[in-house]
Design a protein around this motif. Sequence first.
Motif, PDB file in Angstrom:
ATOM      1  N   LYS A  95      40.933  45.265  51.672  1.00 22.89           N
ATOM      2  CA  LYS A  95      41.165  46.713  51.688  1.00 22.89           C
ATOM      3  C   LYS A  95      42.379  47.076  50.846  1.00 22.89           C
ATOM      4  O   LYS A  95      43.332  46.303  50.728  1.00 22.89           O
ATOM      5  CB  LYS A  95      41.340  47.204  53.122  1.00 22.89           C
ATOM      6  CG  LYS A  95      42.404  46.487  53.921  1.00 22.89           C
ATOM      7  CD  LYS A  95      42.358  46.934  55.370  1.00 22.89           C
ATOM      8  CE  LYS A  95      43.412  46.178  56.188  1.00 22.89           C
ATOM      9  NZ  LYS A  95      43.375  46.552  57.613  1.00 22.89           N
ATOM     10  N   LYS A  96      42.342  48.275  50.272  1.00 21.86           N
ATOM     11  CA  LYS A  96      43.381  48.721  49.347  1.00 21.86           C
ATOM     12  C   LYS A  96      44.765  48.760  49.973  1.00 21.86           C
ATOM     13  O   LYS A  96      45.772  48.581  49.291  1.00 21.86           O
ATOM     14  CB  LYS A  96      43.027  50.115  48.805  1.00 21.86           C
ATOM     15  CG  LYS A  96      41.835  50.130  47.872  1.00 21.86           C
ATOM     16  CD  LYS A  96      41.517  51.527  47.397  1.00 21.86           C
ATOM     17  CE  LYS A  96      42.622  52.068  46.498  1.00 21.86           C
ATOM     18  NZ  LYS A  96      42.263  53.397  45.927  1.00 21.86           N
ATOM     19  N   TRP A 109      47.355  41.157  44.671  1.00 25.41           N
ATOM     20  CA  TRP A 109      46.827  41.775  43.453  1.00 25.41           C
ATOM     21  C   TRP A 109      46.902  40.835  42.262  1.00 25.41           C
ATOM     22  O   TRP A 109      45.932  40.664  41.510  1.00 25.41           O
ATOM     23  CB  TRP A 109      47.607  43.058  43.145  1.00 25.41           C
ATOM     24  CG  TRP A 109      47.260  43.639  41.801  1.00 25.41           C
ATOM     25  CD1 TRP A 109      46.105  44.263  41.443  1.00 25.41           C
ATOM     26  CD2 TRP A 109      48.075  43.608  40.619  1.00 25.41           C
ATOM     27  NE1 TRP A 109      46.152  44.638  40.119  1.00 25.41           N
ATOM     28  CE2 TRP A 109      47.352  44.255  39.589  1.00 25.41           C
ATOM     29  CE3 TRP A 109      49.348  43.119  40.343  1.00 25.41           C
ATOM     30  CZ2 TRP A 109      47.855  44.404  38.306  1.00 25.41           C
ATOM     31  CZ3 TRP A 109      49.859  43.274  39.069  1.00 25.41           C
ATOM     32  CH2 TRP A 109      49.115  43.904  38.061  1.00 25.41           C
ATOM     33  N   PHE A 115      40.185  44.726  45.327  1.00 27.30           N
ATOM     34  CA  PHE A 115      40.429  45.742  46.343  1.00 27.30           C
ATOM     35  C   PHE A 115      39.195  46.619  46.536  1.00 27.30           C
ATOM     36  O   PHE A 115      38.482  46.919  45.586  1.00 27.30           O
ATOM     37  CB  PHE A 115      41.615  46.626  45.944  1.00 27.30           C
ATOM     38  CG  PHE A 115      42.943  45.922  46.019  1.00 27.30           C
ATOM     39  CD1 PHE A 115      43.542  45.678  47.245  1.00 27.30           C
ATOM     40  CD2 PHE A 115      43.590  45.492  44.865  1.00 27.30           C
ATOM     41  CE1 PHE A 115      44.761  45.036  47.324  1.00 27.30           C
ATOM     42  CE2 PHE A 115      44.805  44.838  44.931  1.00 27.30           C
ATOM     43  CZ  PHE A 115      45.403  44.615  46.167  1.00 27.30           C
ATOM     44  N   ASP A 117      37.878  50.248  48.727  1.00 25.58           N
ATOM     45  CA  ASP A 117      38.268  51.435  49.489  1.00 25.58           C
ATOM     46  C   ASP A 117      37.285  51.610  50.643  1.00 25.58           C
ATOM     47  O   ASP A 117      36.203  52.160  50.480  1.00 25.58           O
ATOM     48  CB  ASP A 117      38.253  52.671  48.586  1.00 25.58           C
ATOM     49  CG  ASP A 117      38.792  53.905  49.290  1.00 25.58           C
ATOM     50  OD1 ASP A 117      39.112  53.805  50.495  1.00 25.58           O
ATOM     51  OD2 ASP A 117      38.901  54.962  48.646  1.00 25.58           O
TER      52      ASP A 117
END
Length: 241
Positions: A95-96, A109, A115, A117
């Motif tokens: 998840k972001k 990252w 990622f 949303d």
Amino acid sequence: MLKLLRIIIVVFLCIVICIFGTIYSLIRFKHPSNAGVVARCFGRLYPLFGLQVEHRFAKDVDKVGRCIYIANHQNNYDMVTISYMMMPRTVTVGKKSLIWIPFFGLLYWITGNIFIDRENRSKAHNTMAEVAKHIINDNVSIFMFPEGTRSRGRGLLPFKTGAFHTALAAGVPVVPVICSSTHNQIDLNRWHNGKVICEMMEPIDSAQFSKDNVRAFAEHCHQIMAQRLAELDAEIAAEKA
């Protein structure tokens, strides 16, 4: 006192892993094997929790090729148990909001993870389509938790279908990875917290399913993993007896 000491040591080592993992990943920017290297570093921390972890890998695991690994997601201790099962050229989907975790977000990252949303269902669906393209174009595998959340002692929760839609779109098999139950097993004030088994099972061919029966695909994998989870728990219980 033992609990406090463990927390201090673990937090310190996690920060060290994040810092050096970030530096390492900057040198090999978004290389698809970075995530696995860092995950296995976290997976080496299990003795600090008083655990004995046995890792069992599938036969000819290095010959499986591109695939989607699906694993059960129990609690935060997954970081030092099942994380060691991450193979080379494998990234995860998360998840972001993970990006905002100090030290870890940047590491997540820069190691090339993807990622998604979760708040936007249509965008999440498009992301899974992009993940399928990523598998094909970049020759990588994906490590996912199809339950979508931590089970926290509730058994193996129902699977969401994202991982299975992606497997069908990319034309790759699904490889179950199961970790024996850790709920209520770990007491940080106790020296020894028993044994945990993490096992990678044989690949499941996605070609026998289609978009029309993707739910059956998910339920088939769920049944296989739930049965194996019960068997691993029984094996550990028998060793204690």
